[in-house]
Scaffold this motif. Structure first.
Motif, PDB file in Angstrom:
ATOM      1  N   VAL A 154     112.339 153.587  53.934  1.00  0.00           N
ATOM      2  CA  VAL A 154     111.686 154.317  55.027  1.00  0.00           C
ATOM      3  C   VAL A 154     112.735 155.052  55.863  1.00  0.00           C
ATOM      4  O   VAL A 154     112.581 156.240  56.201  1.00  0.00           O
ATOM      5  CB  VAL A 154     110.866 153.351  55.901  1.00  0.00           C
ATOM      6  N   ALA A 155     113.814 154.372  56.189  1.00  0.00           N
ATOM      7  CA  ALA A 155     114.885 155.004  56.970  1.00  0.00           C
ATOM      8  C   ALA A 155     115.526 156.151  56.196  1.00  0.00           C
ATOM      9  O   ALA A 155     115.907 157.181  56.780  1.00  0.00           O
ATOM     10  CB  ALA A 155     115.940 153.961  57.343  1.00  0.00           C
ATOM     11  N   ALA A 156     115.627 155.991  54.880  1.00  0.00           N
ATOM     12  CA  ALA A 156     116.251 157.025  54.042  1.00  0.00           C
ATOM     13  C   ALA A 156     115.437 158.316  54.061  1.00  0.00           C
ATOM     14  O   ALA A 156     116.006 159.417  54.034  1.00  0.00           O
ATOM     15  CB  ALA A 156     116.407 156.514  52.615  1.00  0.00           C
ATOM     16  N   TYR A 157     114.101 158.204  54.088  1.00  0.00           N
ATOM     17  CA  TYR A 157     113.266 159.403  54.202  1.00  0.00           C
ATOM     18  C   TYR A 157     113.620 160.176  55.472  1.00  0.00           C
ATOM     19  O   TYR A 157     113.780 161.406  55.451  1.00  0.00           O
ATOM     20  CB  TYR A 157     111.784 159.023  54.220  1.00  0.00           C
ATOM     21  N   GLY A 158     113.731 159.468  56.576  1.00  0.00           N
ATOM     22  CA  GLY A 158     114.072 160.131  57.825  1.00  0.00           C
ATOM     23  C   GLY A 158     115.462 160.733  57.798  1.00  0.00           C
ATOM     24  O   GLY A 158     115.681 161.858  58.273  1.00  0.00           O
ATOM     25  N   ASN A 159     116.414 160.016  57.208  1.00  0.00           N
ATOM     26  CA  ASN A 159     117.781 160.517  57.131  1.00  0.00           C
ATOM     27  C   ASN A 159     117.846 161.809  56.322  1.00  0.00           C
ATOM     28  O   ASN A 159     118.483 162.790  56.732  1.00  0.00           O
ATOM     29  CB  ASN A 159     118.682 159.453  56.506  1.00  0.00           C
ATOM     30  N   CYS A 160     117.167 161.824  55.172  1.00  0.00           N
ATOM     31  CA  CYS A 160     117.161 163.032  54.331  1.00  0.00           C
ATOM     32  C   CYS A 160     116.471 164.190  55.037  1.00  0.00           C
ATOM     33  O   CYS A 160     116.913 165.341  54.949  1.00  0.00           O
ATOM     34  CB  CYS A 160     116.457 162.745  53.005  1.00  0.00           C
ATOM     35  N   ALA A 161     115.378 163.889  55.729  1.00  0.00           N
ATOM     36  CA  ALA A 161     114.654 164.941  56.444  1.00  0.00           C
ATOM     37  C   ALA A 161     115.538 165.560  57.525  1.00  0.00           C
ATOM     38  O   ALA A 161     115.575 166.795  57.695  1.00  0.00           O
ATOM     39  CB  ALA A 161     113.384 164.373  57.057  1.00  0.00           C
ATOM     40  N   GLY A 162     116.266 164.717  58.257  1.00  0.00           N
ATOM     41  CA  GLY A 162     117.164 165.235  59.287  1.00  0.00           C
ATOM     42  C   GLY A 162     118.262 166.114  58.712  1.00  0.00           C
ATOM     43  O   GLY A 162     118.602 167.164  59.275  1.00  0.00           O
ATOM     44  N   LEU A 163     118.807 165.710  57.562  1.00  0.00           N
ATOM     45  CA  LEU A 163     119.842 166.515  56.910  1.00  0.00           C
ATOM     46  C   LEU A 163     119.265 167.833  56.390  1.00  0.00           C
ATOM     47  O   LEU A 163     119.926 168.878  56.441  1.00  0.00           O
ATOM     48  CB  LEU A 163     120.478 165.725  55.769  1.00  0.00           C
ATOM     49  N   ALA A 164     118.041 167.791  55.882  1.00  0.00           N
ATOM     50  CA  ALA A 164     117.410 169.018  55.392  1.00  0.00           C
ATOM     51  C   ALA A 164     117.202 170.010  56.534  1.00  0.00           C
ATOM     52  O   ALA A 164     117.432 171.220  56.384  1.00  0.00           O
ATOM     53  CB  ALA A 164     116.075 168.684  54.720  1.00  0.00           C
ATOM     54  N   LYS A 165     116.771 169.515  57.678  1.00  0.00           N
ATOM     55  CA  LYS A 165     116.620 170.381  58.846  1.00  0.00           C
ATOM     56  C   LYS A 165     117.972 170.963  59.245  1.00  0.00           C
ATOM     57  O   LYS A 165     118.079 172.159  59.555  1.00  0.00           O
ATOM     58  CB  LYS A 165     116.005 169.590  60.003  1.00  0.00           C
ATOM     59  N   ARG A 166     118.990 170.132  59.224  1.00  0.00           N
ATOM     60  CA  ARG A 166     120.350 170.584  59.553  1.00  0.00           C
ATOM     61  C   ARG A 166     120.811 171.670  58.586  1.00  0.00           C
ATOM     62  O   ARG A 166     121.523 172.617  58.971  1.00  0.00           O
ATOM     63  CB  ARG A 166     121.286 169.381  59.491  1.00  0.00           C
ATOM     64  N   ALA A 167     120.390 171.581  57.317  1.00  0.00           N
ATOM     65  CA  ALA A 167     120.778 172.563  56.301  1.00  0.00           C
ATOM     66  C   ALA A 167     120.030 173.882  56.432  1.00  0.00           C
ATOM     67  O   ALA A 167     120.387 174.864  55.770  1.00  0.00           O
ATOM     68  CB  ALA A 167     120.552 171.981  54.909  1.00  0.00           C
ATOM     69  N   GLY A 168     118.985 173.908  57.266  1.00  0.00           N
ATOM     70  CA  GLY A 168     118.253 175.154  57.459  1.00  0.00           C
ATOM     71  C   GLY A 168     116.854 175.170  56.893  1.00  0.00           C
ATOM     72  O   GLY A 168     116.158 176.189  56.975  1.00  0.00           O
ATOM     73  N   PHE A 169     116.419 174.062  56.334  1.00  0.00           N
ATOM     74  CA  PHE A 169     115.028 173.998  55.862  1.00  0.00           C
ATOM     75  C   PHE A 169     114.106 173.917  57.070  1.00  0.00           C
ATOM     76  O   PHE A 169     114.420 173.264  58.074  1.00  0.00           O
ATOM     77  CB  PHE A 169     114.830 172.791  54.940  1.00  0.00           C
ATOM     78  N   GLU A 170     112.963 174.583  56.961  1.00  0.00           N
ATOM     79  CA  GLU A 170     112.045 174.682  58.097  1.00  0.00           C
ATOM     80  C   GLU A 170     110.727 173.956  57.860  1.00  0.00           C
ATOM     81  O   GLU A 170     109.803 174.057  58.673  1.00  0.00           O
ATOM     82  CB  GLU A 170     111.785 176.146  58.421  1.00  0.00           C
ATOM     83  N   MET A 171     110.644 173.225  56.753  1.00  0.00           N
ATOM     84  CA  MET A 171     109.478 172.389  56.489  1.00  0.00           C
ATOM     85  C   MET A 171     109.914 171.278  55.540  1.00  0.00           C
ATOM     86  O   MET A 171     110.825 171.460  54.733  1.00  0.00           O
ATOM     87  CB  MET A 171     108.320 173.204  55.879  1.00  0.00           C
ATOM     88  N   ILE A 172     109.262 170.137  55.656  1.00  0.00           N
ATOM     89  CA  ILE A 172     109.512 169.002  54.776  1.00  0.00           C
ATOM     90  C   ILE A 172     108.211 168.666  54.052  1.00  0.00           C
ATOM     91  O   ILE A 172     107.146 168.602  54.683  1.00  0.00           O
ATOM     92  CB  ILE A 172     109.979 167.756  55.564  1.00  0.00           C
ATOM     93  N   MET A 173     108.297 168.446  52.738  1.00  0.00           N
ATOM     94  CA  MET A 173     107.157 167.932  52.002  1.00  0.00           C
ATOM     95  C   MET A 173     107.461 166.494  51.593  1.00  0.00           C
ATOM     96  O   MET A 173     108.524 166.213  51.041  1.00  0.00           O
ATOM     97  CB  MET A 173     106.860 168.767  50.741  1.00  0.00           C
ATOM     98  N   ILE A 174     106.523 165.600  51.859  1.00  0.00           N
ATOM     99  CA  ILE A 174     106.632 164.210  51.420  1.00  0.00           C
ATOM    100  C   ILE A 174     105.748 164.044  50.188  1.00  0.00           C
ATOM    101  O   ILE A 174     104.543 164.295  50.248  1.00  0.00           O
ATOM    102  CB  ILE A 174     106.188 163.230  52.527  1.00  0.00           C
ATOM    103  N   HIS A 175     106.359 163.630  49.081  1.00  0.00           N
ATOM    104  CA  HIS A 175     105.602 163.469  47.835  1.00  0.00           C
ATOM    105  C   HIS A 175     104.904 162.113  47.837  1.00  0.00           C
ATOM    106  O   HIS A 175     105.525 161.077  47.625  1.00  0.00           O
ATOM    107  CB  HIS A 175     106.547 163.584  46.633  1.00  0.00           C
ATOM    108  N   GLY A 176     103.594 162.152  48.055  1.00  0.00           N
ATOM    109  CA  GLY A 176     102.801 160.930  48.084  1.00  0.00           C
ATOM    110  C   GLY A 176     101.771 160.866  46.973  1.00  0.00           C
ATOM    111  O   GLY A 176     100.798 160.105  47.071  1.00  0.00           O
ATOM    112  N   GLY A 177     101.978 161.653  45.915  1.00  0.00           N
ATOM    113  CA  GLY A 177     100.986 161.694  44.839  1.00  0.00           C
ATOM    114  C   GLY A 177     101.572 161.415  43.474  1.00  0.00           C
ATOM    115  O   GLY A 177     102.711 160.961  43.324  1.00  0.00           O
ATOM    116  N   HIS A 178     100.761 161.648  42.453  1.00  0.00           N
ATOM    117  CA  HIS A 178     101.192 161.712  41.048  1.00  0.00           C
ATOM    118  C   HIS A 178     101.804 160.431  40.491  1.00  0.00           C
ATOM    119  O   HIS A 178     102.554 160.474  39.530  1.00  0.00           O
ATOM    120  CB  HIS A 178     102.173 162.876  40.841  1.00  0.00           C
ATOM    121  N   GLY A 179     101.500 159.289  41.110  1.00  0.00           N
ATOM    122  CA  GLY A 179     102.007 158.030  40.567  1.00  0.00           C
ATOM    123  C   GLY A 179     103.385 157.654  41.042  1.00  0.00           C
ATOM    124  O   GLY A 179     103.932 156.645  40.589  1.00  0.00           O
TER     125      GLY A 179
END
Length: 649
Positions: A154-179
């Motif tokens: 759970v903490a790792a999801y937040g850490n990656c999201a914060g780094l993605a924002k820092r890299a310039g990404f302006e949206m995050i998708m959380i993959h909650g499907g497909h098994g």
């Protein structure tokens, strides 16, 4: 300007971010994931192409959030690996500079870790973790995640999201499907826990909620979070659409966009990624139902490539956003063409699965109809020639048409000769098979694009040595294709025989009792079509298995359709002679067996028209041979070779 598709072209605000239209580029895995799991330059160019093509958002896929429990060779984002953050930064910038919003999909495969390893043997060295202990269908042991590991993930999801924002990404998708892992927690099929994460739906949703809370804390308010979920798992034991609705209601307060897909990885690949055998938009009903019960915007997807259908989806309120993956490989400029009211110029996806098969086989990408895909670093713009030439293209199939279009765009004077009265080559034969009709449309679209590019098209014109010499051209591209293989089997040229290429012209001759002679890709697809029409079909193949020429993604679905349609299959049968009663064959033991049928479809393959090629090879200073006339192959070979032959002039 009045838009032909006003709803599809209308901007939308999600969170605090404005998107230029309603056409999003759905997650697609990269093409050159480095040994350190950073984004290589080819992948950056791969994603950038969709942004240049006008998509409102482009999602990079998949970024593994917790490599300690998920060893798949996919993207990682961390501060420890040299180049990791930089690679994401360059990619976000490449997407954003064309006006698209850069998004990244955060993922964990759970008990299916290692799925995307090209070397499948390496999966044996991976620990498989899931919500509950068990054994996978392939025999691999699955360990139950402890509370400590859950908290870490759970903490790792937040850490990656914060780094993605820092890299310039302006949206995050959380993959909650497909098994994948979050879906495994949501699913009663996978989740058998007895603690706070198992049992009731409220408990099974808890992990997803904790992940979303972790991401929100990292990215802050107003930053768009897109949650990808399966509206229904579509198999017994999984949750159904009613369950999907309840899941959506329990997470909507934590997300800005609900992305409703379908099915699971291990149970229904051809539904999650709709095959040519099912209708376009077959999964839209899931999003439409969920949208009735939530207040946040909803995205839908699933084999969508027709602007009129997508416009209706938005206009009727079934969804707020449409997402495409394969359609934007086939034509990365689809959104730009829609915005410019040039939808007739769209090169449609064939749903042939070449793109996904190539990813599995070589860890790259290819597209049957778009030669740029996976090779974007080689250049995506057609540069005009400094010395325009006179070019003759012999053959109006897909390869010849692509060559002609490309040569004309380079400023050459191009003549295309086609010996028949219609363009399209072998694709003409697909117009009578509904699930392959887009292959026929490909020929029509390329013909239009050739005319628009200024190509002079001469129908009913066979190209001979004398013809080329009379035209006095600088370059000749030979694209004369192949012809049906009709071996000297007694009776094979009888009145009760239809060559598969000519079926579209002679379909009225086909009775209700049919023998398809030849179990390659063309024969199998013809058999499926005829069986769907209610005919009793026997399929005869000399080899021990059907359709070895089909790619590894399409073939399992093809074989499933053959079984589903009750086609009588005869492998290791060699055709000896054709009679009025059917085809007499020799079985594996050499015994004669009659396969009954009053009509025979000859689908024994193609052979290159080498005799035509050999006459023309010395007729111009520059001569290129492309496609089936070199060796009977595929549309992708013809299109790719045609494009590059024109660039080489």
């Amino acid at each position: 300007m009045e838009r032909k598709y006003p709803n599809l072209c209308k901007p939308i605000k999600i969170g605090n971010v404005n998107f230029r239209n309603r056409m999003f580029s759905a997650p697609m895995g990269g093409t050159d994931i480095t040994a350190d799991c950073t984004i290589g330059p080819a992948s950056t160019a791969f994603y950038e192409l969709r942004a240049k093509g006008g998509a409102a958002s482009v999602t990079v896929s998949e970024c593994v959030v917790h490599p300690e429990t998920e060893g798949s060779h996919m993207f990682h984002l961390d501060l420890q690996t040299v180049g990791s953050l930089a690679s994401f930064t360059y990619t976000a910038d490449a997407i954003r500079r064309h006006g698209a919003i850069a998004s990244v999909e955060l993922s964990h495969s759970g008990q299916y870790a290692g799925t995307y390893l090209t070397d499948k043997n390496k999966k044996q060295g991976l620990a498989q973790w899931g919500p509950s202990a068990g054994v996978r269908p392939d025999g691999r042991e699955v360990k139950e995640l402890t509370q400590e590991l859950i908290d870490d993930i759970v903490a790792a999801y937040g850490n990656c999201a914060g780094l993605a924002k820092r890299a310039g990404f302006e949206m995050i998708m959380i993959h909650g499907g497909h098994g994948w892992l979050i879906n495994q927690f949501l699913s009663p099929y996978f989740n058998h826990r007895t603690d706070k994460y198992g049992g009731s739906l409220e408990n099974r949703v808890r992990f997803a909620q904790e992940v979303l809370d972790s991401v929100r804390k990292a990215v802050g308010p107003g930053f768009p979070i897109e949650f990808r979920m399966s509206g229904s798992e579509l198999f017994e034991g999984g949750y159904d659409l009613d369950g999907g609705v309840e899941i959506a209601k329990l997470i909507e307060s934590r997300v800005d966009l609900l992305h409703v897909s379908a099915g699971t990885y291990q149970r229904g690949f051809g539904i999650t990624h709709p095959s040519m055998f099912v209708p376009h938009g077959c999964n839209v009903y899931l999003a439409a139902e969920i949208k009735k019960h939530v207040s946040v915007p909803v995205a839908t997807l699933g084999g969508l490539n027709d602007p009129a259908q997508m416009e209706e989806i938005i206009a009727s309120g079934k969804a707020d956003v449409v997402e495409m993956a394969r359609a934007l490989l086939a034509d990365h400029e689809l959104p730009r063409k829609v915005m410019a009211n040039k939808d007739e110029d769209i090169v449609k996806c064939l749903r042939c699965f070449t793109c996904m098969a190539e990813r599995a086989m070589t860890s790259t990408r290819r597209c049957t109809v778009n030669p740029l895909i996976g090779r974007e670093l080689g250049g995506t713009e057609i540069i005009p020639s400094a010395t325009p030439r006179k070019v003759l293209v012999a053959g109006g199939g897909p390869g010849g048409l692509k060559a002609a279009i490309t040569a004309a765009k380079r400023g050459h004077k191009v003549i295309l000769c086609e010996k028949s009265n219609e363009l399209g080559g072998i694709l003409k034969g697909e117009q009578a098979i509904p699930f392959k009709y887009e292959m026929y449309e490909l020929g029509v679209t390329l013909g239009k694009l050739a005319k628009d590019a200024g190509v002079e098209i001469r129908l009913n014109t066979a190209v001979t040595k004398e013809y080329v010499e009379k035209e006095n051209v600088d370059a000749l591209i030979i694209a004369v294709g192949s012809e049906p293989l009709v071996p000297p089997i007694p009776g094979l040229k009888g009145d009760n025989v239809v060559v598969v290429n000519d079926y579209y012209k002679e379909k009225d001759k086909v009775s209700n009792e049919v023998v398809v002679l030849g179990g390659g890709l063309a024969g199998c697809e013809a058999a499926i079509h005829l069986a769907r029409e209610g005919k009793n079909v026997h399929l005869v193949e000399m080899r021990s298995e059907l359709a070895p020429d089909a790619n590894i993604r399409h073939r399992p679905i093809l074989l499933s359709e053959i079984e589903k349609n009750n086609i009588h299959v005869h492998t290791e049968y060699k055709g000896l002679r054709v009679t009025e009663k059917g085809v007499m064959c020799a079985d594996k033991a050499g015994e004669e067996q009659l396969v009954p049928g009053t009509t025979v479809i000859c689908a024994l393959g193609q052979k290159a028209r080498r005799n035509v090629v050999e006459e023309l090879v010395d007729c111009a200073p520059y001569v290129a041979q492309i496609g089936d006339c070199v060796k009977a192959s595929t549309i992708i070979t013809a299109v790719y070779q045609g494009y590059h032959a024109a660039l080489d002039i």
